[in-house]
Design an enzyme around this catalytic site. Structure first.
Site, PDB file in Angstrom:
ATOM      1  CB  THR A  27      28.161  20.306  24.603  1.00  0.00           C
ATOM      2  OG1 THR A  27      28.722  21.193  23.620  1.00  0.00           O
ATOM      3  CG2 THR A  27      29.031  19.059  24.715  1.00  0.00           C
ATOM      4  CB  ALA A  56      31.460  23.359  20.534  1.00  0.00           C
ATOM      5  CB  ILE A  82      29.968  26.099  14.747  1.00  0.00           C
ATOM      6  CG1 ILE A  82      31.479  25.977  14.480  1.00  0.00           C
ATOM      7  CG2 ILE A  82      29.614  27.378  15.511  1.00  0.00           C
ATOM      8  CD1 ILE A  82      32.354  25.824  15.718  1.00  0.00           C
ATOM      9  CE  LYS A  83      23.089  22.236  20.088  1.00  0.00           C
ATOM     10  NZ  LYS A  83      23.009  21.528  21.374  1.00  0.00           N
ATOM     11  CG  LEU A  84      25.869  28.843  14.366  1.00  0.00           C
ATOM     12  CD1 LEU A  84      25.792  28.942  12.846  1.00  0.00           C
ATOM     13  CD2 LEU A  84      26.682  29.992  14.941  1.00  0.00           C
TER      14      LEU A  84
END
Ligand code: G3P
Length: 214
Positions: A27, A56, A82-84
């Site tokens: 996402t 996310a 965790i999308k950074l």
């Protein structure tokens, strides 16, 4: 090769997961905004459907803010990744999360150097945006090839997650270039199953079978 679905739409996730080819979900803030549901609820709902990595994305721009969001999101489910963003602050957060064994996906990757930096910080995934490179007159597929070469040169374990996929040829090219994962919108995923010769061939088989029953 793994396939993720690039969407926040629960119906699309349920439907495509039933096809047996979905290994995870990605996402981003734009996709979450389209759903009208808050991010945490959405990720929780996705985790009830899909048994695989769910990316996310944080929205803070400073590493401390990113980390606060990341630890909160990671609590939702073990499958949360965790999308950074690929920024210096994003990389600082990535370094810390890697040390804490929290999985990360570094997004908005547009060069092999950016992918190399993310891999050095222990990112689980890097997301090169191939469609957006095509949009500015470059060939996004070549970036996958370059990153593959760099990672293989140094035995880097970070996975290449081809993103910003706009059509079925992007999926084929990602596979040919050795991408570990492709994250694919629902529409493109559905198109992958289709070939006109499959349709006409099946029609012919069924017509011949019906004739033989008369
Ligand atoms: O999830 C990130 C990426 O896949 C976005 O794609 O089509 O907005 O460039 P696009």
């Amino acid at each position: 090769m793994e396939f993720f679905i690039d969407t926040g739409d629960i119906e699309e996730i349920k439907e495509s997961y039933s096809w047996g080819v979905i290994d995870g979900v990605t996402t981003n803030p734009s996709l979450v905004a389209k759903t009208g549901v808050d991010q945490k609820t959405l990720i929780k709902n996705i985790a009830e459907i899909v048994d695989g990595p769910i990316s996310a994305e944080v929205i803070s721009t400073d590493s401390e803010g990113m980390l606060k969001e990341a630890y909160d999101l990671a609590k939702i489910h073990d499958n949360v990744v965790i999308k950074l963003p690929m920024t210096i602050e994003g990389m600082k957060a990535c370094h810390r999360l890697s040390a804490d064994k929290i999985k990360t996906n570094v997004t908005l990757i547009f060069s092999a150097n950016q992918a190399l930096l993310a891999a050095k910080n222990g990112a689980t995934y890097v997301s090169p945006f191939i469609g957006r490179l095509d949009d500015i007159g470059q060939t996004g597929n070549y970036l996958i090839q370059e990153i593959r070469t760099v990672f293989d040169n140094y035995g880097m374990e970070t996975k290449i997650l081809a993103a910003s996929i706009r059509h079925t040829d992007h999926v084929k090219a990602s596979a040919l270039m050795g991408s570990d994962v492709a994250t694919i919108p629902f529409k493109v995923l559905k198109q992958l199953f289709h070939h006109p010769l499959t349709v006409s061939g099946l029609e012919q088989f069924l017509a011949d079978h019906a004739k033989s029953q008369k």
